[in-house]
Every structure is written in structure tokens, then in C-alpha cells.
Design an enzyme around this catalytic site. Structure first.
Site, mmCIF file in Angstrom:
data_model
loop_
_atom_site.group_PDB
_atom_site.id
_atom_site.type_symbol
_atom_site.label_atom_id
_atom_site.label_comp_id
_atom_site.label_asym_id
_atom_site.label_seq_id
_atom_site.Cartn_x
_atom_site.Cartn_y
_atom_site.Cartn_z
ATOM 1 N N LEU A 43 0.785 -1.438 0.062
ATOM 2 C CA LEU A 43 -0.093 -0.086 -0.174
ATOM 3 C C LEU A 43 0.868 1.205 -0.008
ATOM 4 C CD1 LEU A 43 -3.032 1.086 0.085
ATOM 5 C CD2 LEU A 43 -2.708 1.170 2.556
ATOM 6 N N ASP A 44 0.666 2.077 -1.121
ATOM 7 C CA ASP A 44 1.386 3.362 -1.019
ATOM 8 C C ASP A 44 2.779 3.182 -1.026
ATOM 9 O OD1 ASP A 44 -1.250 4.615 -1.084
ATOM 10 O OD2 ASP A 44 -1.309 4.760 1.141
#
Lengths: 292, 292, 292, 292
Positions: free
Chosen positions: C235-236
Site C-alpha cells: 500500500l502506497d
């Protein structure tokens, strides 16, 4: 209890200008306090520490505004006579009504619409006026009245009369030239002092007049810009509200400058209109004071 | 006549914080008016329209300050008791005295010196303290006392006592960590709340702690930054005063990031120190209010 | 004569990556010259002067492309075997097809549409996919197929299968998460490596995950940002393509941060998508090389 | 093994300009490859896709440069005759020598010195020339020869002869007008084409000539700028190398504009000089190509 009163309160913006003198802030803030006002923001500017002009913008919440408003006006009138101040009071809840003048290109208009929709621009679109029908469809789809006014060199006077009529009939507060491409007559501009905002596609005072991108290209500048200003009867010489620039380089052809420029034009114009409708702009001589 | 009085006047900065309540601006501006004050600039901020905190910074010229200052203090004391406000008044003519803590690198120190010389930074350099002798020469040439305090892991407590002594003996108002590279003890930081400004070489809260440029490089960020903040006993977690960034790209190696970063560090730190010495920074919780 | 040939010519973009070694530029430019190519732009990057990786992007006009293209492919194949290079050739005239994934907010989508219309973004909108019907009307008015895919925690697997089917059926080249607000499964992201671009509403790696504006607000940062990156299964954490920031101050409440943020989100995402569709982005490890 | 060769290698920068034609990149890269060169960076620019001019900058590492350099020159000479190209080759290890012309203000000079010290600016300070003695002390302390040349309206010709003599005797490669405040004669400027860099304290072409800050102040611009350009015999009309701006507002008095302007001047000039000494700037007509 306190909260309820706040709910009934009205947010106002008060703009004051006068010769600088001791005691103005005290007098104005006292006036508001005595009339149920709570100052939530205030900005001021003195052009010169000695003998200069004084400008102030106050945002205040007035409790039971309907009860107080007449008294506030009276008190300001008295203050005005005593200290020789100019003042006006605007209610935040009364949205300014815009007339957007466009030609064929829609980027500045679309940005204004987007900003309004996104909650950045607290205004109403009264009418769109254009000398071309290119964007009639998109405007009417959005439920905004579109007026086709085919101005040209021979019918300018007549067409401007028509435009003025439209503006007055629709209770327009501000005229936005969103890449309108026509020069307004001095008669028109004088009718609406500090009420016409233009976007010029250069970093003024560089490249006043026609074809600024072409001239920027041939000069080889490394930044191009756009300028939002109030329109006066001197071309591109009115008080500047906002300017911005973007970097360009040798790879950028004239067409690229125009594309990049569109981006600056739309953001600079939207910023200037936003400040204007929030009563944040005062003019002084040929300059603006922006309480941003 | 008026001009002469202005000449005898003193520019003061008044900082006020309290629970928000109607009438504060009126009371303060009335107080100043009655004591020969002319407000030349004022800024305020309310954290929340209902039940929030109120902060105000006023710049005023007080006529015959020496005659008025005791009365002003008394009046503020009364006001303080009535409205429960915190206040302080600073004279612009009394320059803040800086202690600059450095390690081996001089770029932040040199920028502060340049800014002062150029008239941007209205402060006095009381002392420079360093754990290295690298920049002793350049500091002493400029007539600033240099103190070599060779802090290390085993003598930290003792060395910090020495530093505190130097700070107090030299009437220092603010300690600037200009790439000092040492972590101060909680005892030290608690001795000088909101009086120690550090420059951290990243865009906080990204890359807290050691080696931020290396971590930025390996993460592949497209902007690097620096952050000036007040030092608290939590590393890199104090109230942020100023931040800025510069664009980097894939061509920039770690060494380039460090070079570009130096440039951001020096300008961000200089800006934060400038605001602090002009009494423009208030803290609230872990945040700052900067009346810039 | 020369001009006519140019008219029949095709603009291609060639992307090459390999271990750095002397002679690559010579070999590639020779290859193109011998096949009717004229190099109009070329960029290259070596990660490390000794033993590093070499990346190159060339824009060339190939005369009589249809006649030459097979030979070019053969020659590159040979070169690839000799120098162990990876290469691909894209025709500028073949526009990339986009699938835009949105949730309720339309600002990023509208900006992409505007940029395309204004001639900045050379791409086709194949489909819009959303888990809400809020913007179905506006999308369909523009003649773009809208697909309602109501993904939730219990039907994610099934809905993602449907999404993948839509993507493949519509010959989509790139998936743009234009504030989609859903986390894609690792299975989905692995299906489209370096083909999914997300806009995260913070300056990564600050504020990874949920509610970045709220966290920025409470930390008291002075700049907020947005980051466009390729989506990986962390994530990210995928390769960053573009980032930008805007200044905020103590007056900006959480709602203001969100409004200002929208502005950064839409421009940063549009820039990243523009670079991607022009074949300007190469990835290397977890970083991007952007030949802008 | 490979590493050792690299150690003996020399970094060169090759600049080429000619009429655009297919095969240039192939020919040049082949030439370098055959003479022990490894291209580490290359940039090119074609002014127009049909019949335009072609410009290229290559950075290459040449193994055993002393052995190869004569052959490289011969090969380029042949290529030059065949394709009608202009070329020059610069060794990165041979630092450009600067003559800094200053008047009373030192901010631009100090920035150049700082940038060199910090490793940003790869150049040597040959001499400082000034028509005032104000900064003689600081210059000589840094070990740079200072020459007092008290030019005035009546002795300009004579003083310029002296300046030219100093420039030639000291093997100066580039003359930097670091707020020199004097207008050079056409004879002087023609002696050093594209070798004199001036910093003008406005965003050209706005405010050409004297007192740009005062004129910016009275026009009420919202951004002020500075421009670094090559000096030609037309005042402030030479090819622009770099420009930048900073935001100002109504609070900024003329003195503030000058202070803020100093900051832009020093960074813009330092950037332009850096690019020049790294052989990144080519001129074409009245424009620059900056391979940054």
C-alpha cells in the site's frame, strides 16, 4: 445557549478605508461589540506610517442581525462623519452574481464552474455572454442562461448596450472576461468600475496587448504568466489582482506555450474572482490590496 | 508636529491568547488608543468559531512610550483579569539575541549572517557554540564569540550544563540548531520551551530521524524538503514553523540531494528565525500560528 | 521532396534498458539511421558511472514506416542478443486507452477529460468504472462507457474478476485510480504491473494509508501534497511518478486542506498520466525514471 | 580492470550545432565509440521538425584521453566537413575562470562564492573588478585578487581597456556582472560574445532599464523577478539564460521589494553561471538552449 445565538447570527464583511489616524480600530471594534458582533477575522493595511491611507477588512458574526442591522448602519454613518471613513458591509450569505463573457475557448469558464461546484467559489452564475455559439451547448446543459451577442467592429456600440441591459436585468455584481478577446469601450468600462475582471495571457506589464504568447516565444523567456486585473479604459493597465507563472524551456514551441498558458490563465482568473466575491480586494490608485 | 510625536514613538508588538469571546478586539484596541497607541498592523486567529481559542498579534506605535508603558502594563493586567487573557508586549527596538549551535557545516550559519547583514534578520548574534573547531575561524573573523564545547556520549550532561551557562550568561533569547547534529537531552529542551529552533533535513513527518536524504533517495521521491520546528523532547515532533521543498529527479544522486537540500535548509531556517525574532510565531498544542 | 517523405513518416518512441556498456548509443542510432529514422529527441540515464544500468528513450521519425518496421524489429532483436538489451517501440499515433476507476468524487476525472480536450493528454478514455452511480450522468453525457461495479468487502474477488474482464475486453492500456478509495487485491495489482497509476492524497512517504489530510492537519504541516505512483501490492509503496505540494497555514481548517488538496491531486495525477501515455516513464527497482 | 580504465578516463562535454539531417547522432556516437568514449549523458534539440537547426550536448568518458584526443579532433574535423557541423569539446577537469564585476553590493558575489565552496559551482574565481572599494576587504580575505577600476562617464573608454587587459592577462573565460550597475560599451560587449552574463533585477522584458523595483512597486505587480542573460549591445535584450520570481503583496514597500529581489537575483545568477560553466548553454538567434 451561546451556540443557538451563533446559529441565528449572520456573517458579515466590513470594508473600511480612510486617512490613517489613531483610534480607528478601537472605534470600529467597539461599534461592532456594542451591536452584537464578534470579530472572527480582521486585516488592515496602512500605506505609509505617516499620513498614509488606512484600509481594513473585518469578518464578524452579528447576533440577531435583522434586529441590529439598522443600528449598525446608523452607527457607521456617525463614525463616518466623525472620522471621515468610507465603509461598506456585505453579508456572506448573499452570493455575488457573475456574468461571464467568453469567446470560443472554454477553459477559464469551465474552471470557474468546477471551482464553484467543488465549494471553492462562493458565487452564482447569472449569465454567460458570448460572441460565438461554440460553447452554448455546454453552458445551457449546466442550466446557465447563454446570450449570443455577436459584437463586431461596426455594431459595437449597439451590442454593448445590449450587454449592459443584460447585466442590469440579471442583477449582475461582477463581469468576468474569461478570454473574451474583445476590447470593451471606455463607456462600458466606466459603467462598471472595479466590477470587470479580465485575464490577460501574459505576466503584465510584459507583453501588453495582442499575441503575448508569440512575443514571449520570440523573446525566449523562461517563464510565462497570466494576470488577472480590473479593467479600466487603458488597455491592460488596470489594477492587478493576481499573477502567476510557469516554467517553460527551449523545447516548448509556441503551441506548447499556449497550452501551458491556458493552465495558468484558468487558475489565476479563478483565484482573482474568488477573492473578489469574498470581498477581499480593495483598490487604491492603480493598485490592489488583497486581504487573502 | 504629528511627525515629531511619531519620532518619539516606540514600535511594540503585542501578543494575546485567550478563550474566544466577543469584545476582545474592542477592549484591546481601546486600551491602546487610550495610551497613545496607533495600531499599524493587526492579525488574529480563532481556532474554531464556537468555543475556540483566540490569538492576536498587534503592531502599534506608542507615543511617548516611556511615559505610557507602566500604565499600559497595568491596563493589560486588569484586562487580563477581566477576560482571562495571556499577553506579552515586545519592543521592536530590543533585538533578540541568538545562540547558534553548529557542528562542522556552515551553510545555515552563513545564511543567517547574510540575512542579518542584508537587513532581513533583525537580531544579534550573541554566541556560536560548536562541538568542532572547523568554523571557529570564520566566526571569530566576524567578531562573534565562538565557544568550543566538545560534547560526546559520555560527557553530555556536563557539556549541556556548560552550554546552559553560556546561554544564560550571554542573555540569549533563542537557540538555533543550525545543523547541530546532536540530540539535546529532555532536561535541556525543557529549560527552553519554544526557544529552540531546529532545522531538520526532510519534509516532516516524512523521514524522521537519521539520514533523511539517503532514505529519500532510496524511496525515489520527486521533491525533497526541510523543516524548521521548535524542539521538544520528542525527536522531530515539535511544532513546525516552516517547511519548503525543491524538485529532484532520477538524475540526482544522493550527493546531489544533499547539495540541493543545503539550499532548502538554509532558506527555511532563516525564514523561521526571522519570524520568531519578529514575534510572529505563537504555539498552540503542537502547532504554530505564524502571523507572517 | 524531403517534406513529402516526412509526411509519410511515423513518429516512434523507443525505450531501451540494459547494463551500461560503451557503444549502445552508437549501435542504436546507427540502427535507426540505416532504417530511415531521424532522431528528433533522445534522453538517457545511467544509474551509476561504473557497472550501472543504462536507460534510453528516443523519439524518431521513421520514413515509410510500414516498409521499415519489420526490419527494425529484426535489427533490434539482433542487437538485443548481442548487447543483452531490453527494448520496446511505440507508435505515437496509437493512443493509449485508459480505464478510469473512480468513487464518488469527480475532480480527478474531470481534469483528465479537460486535459485531453485541451490537447495536453494524448489518450483515449475506454471506460469509467465506479462503485457508485454519482457521476454516471456526467460520464455518459461525454460519450464514455460507464460501468457500475459495486465492490464491497464481501464480493471483492468476484467484482475484481468483472473489472479485469472489462479491462481486457476494452483493450485498456492503463488503469487510473482517480480517487477510487478502494484497495485492490494483490492478485489484481500483479495482473497489471506498472499499468495502474494511483493518486494518493499526501506527500508520500508522509501519511501513508487512510485520512492523510486529517493527519496533516493535526501534525500542523505547512505544506500539503499529493503523489501519483504505480500501484504494487504494498500500500502506497509503489514507484513514485510525480508529487507536488501547496502551502497551507494556520487559518486552513481540515475542510480547507481537503479543498486545496483536490487541486494538487488533479494536477499531479494528470501530469503522471500524461507522462505515462507518452512513454516517458521507466521503472527501476522501486523508482521511476521520467524522461520529461 | 574496467574500473582502472575509468580512473584514467577523462570526462568531456561535446557541443554540436548544425542544420538538422538524419544520421548526426549515429555519426557522432560512432565516432566517440571508436575513440574509447562512453556516452554518459546526451541531450539534443531540433528547433523545427522540418529544415530546422539541430543542437546536441554529450557528456562522455574517454579512456586514455591523452592518447585519443588528437584522433577525436581529426575525426570531428572530417565529420564537420562532411555534415557541415559546428563542434567544440571541453574537458570537465579544466575549470572555467571567472571575472566578477561588482559595484557596492556583495550579495550576488557572496552567493557565487558560497555555491563554489558548497560544491555546486565548479569554477575558479580569477579576479574581482569593482568601481568601488566597499567589498575589497571581503574579497581579498578570500584570497581573490581585487582590482579597483574607478570607471565614470569621462574615462569609460580608458577604464574598459584596462578591464579587457585584466581579463586577458588572467585567462578569464567568463565575465559575470554581479550587480555591476554600469553599462558596458558596444566595443566591450562585442569583444566577449556569449561570455558576459548579467543579472537584471526584473522579470524581462518587463521593466527594462533603470529602477525596475520602483517601477514594479508603482505598477502594483504581485510577483517580482530577476533575469540572467548574456550581454549584447542592446540593453537588457540579450539571450535569457534563467529567470525566476517571488510573490509580493500590498504590504511590501519598495524597500521590501529590493530585499526580496536580492534573494532572487543571487539564486538566478548563480544558476545561470553554473549552467554556463558546465557547458550547458547554447545560443541560437536571441534565445538560449539550456541542457539542464
Amino acid at each position: 445557549m451561546y451556540q443557538e445565538e451563533v446559529k441565528k447570527s449572520e456573517r458579515v464583511r466590513i470594508l473600511i478605508s480612510c486617512q490613517d489616524q489613531p483610534g480607528i480600530v478601537a472605534a470600529v471594534s467597539q461599534l461592532l461589540f456594542q451591536n452584537g458582533g464578534n470579530i472572527v477575522q480582521s486585516d488592515q493595511h496602512t500605506t505609509d506610517p505617516i499620513g498614509g491611507m488606512f484600509f481594513m477588512r473585518i469578518e464578524a458574526d452579528i447576533q440577531d442581525f435583522e434586529l441590529h442591522k439598522q443600528k449598525i448602519a446608523q452607527d457607521f454613518q456617525q463614525l463616518s462623519e466623525r472620522l471621515n471613513i468610507n465603509w461598506r458591509m456585505e453579508q456572506a450569505s448573499k452570493k455575488k452574481r457573475l456574468a461571464i463573457f467568453v469567446s470560443k475557448e472554454d477553459h477559464c469558464l469551465l474552471e470557474l464552474l468546477w471551482q464553484q461546484k467543488a465549494g471553492h467559489l462562493d458565487a452564482e452564475f447569472a449569465i454567460v455572454v458570448s460572441n460565438h455559439r461554440d460553447i452554448q451547448g455546454i453552458v445551457e446543459e449546466m442550466g446557465i442562461p447563454f446570450h449570443y451577442v455577436p459584437v463586431n467592429s461596426s455594431n459595437k456600440k449597439e451590442m454593448e448596450s445590449l450587454q449592459i441591459e443584460l447585466i442590469q436585468k440579471n442583477n449582475v455584481d461582477i463581469i468576468v472576461l474569461a478570454r473574451y478577446m474583445q476590447i470593451l469601450s471606455p463607456e462600458f468600462t466606466k459603467t462598471f468600475p472595479n466590477q470587470i475582471i479580465n485575464i490577460h495571457h501574459s505576466f503584465l506589464p510584459a507583453f501588453i496587448g495582442a499575441n503575448p504568447y508569440a512575443r514571449a516565444y520570440y523573446r525566449g523567456v523562461k517563464l510565462i504568466g497570466a494576470t488577472a486585473h480590473y479593467v479600466t479604459d487603458e488597455l491592460d493597465e488596470g489594477p492587478i489582482i493576481e499573477q502567476d507563472v510557469q516554467r517553460v524551456n527551449h523545447r516548448d514551441q509556441l503551441e506548447d506555450l499556449k497550452k501551458i498558458g491556458k493552465y495558468i490563465e484558468r487558475t489565476v482568473l479563478a483565484q482573482a474572482v474568488k477573492w473578489h466575491v469574498e470581498d477581499r480586494v480593495l483598490t487604491y490608485g492603480n493598485k490592489t490590496i488583497v486581504f487573502s
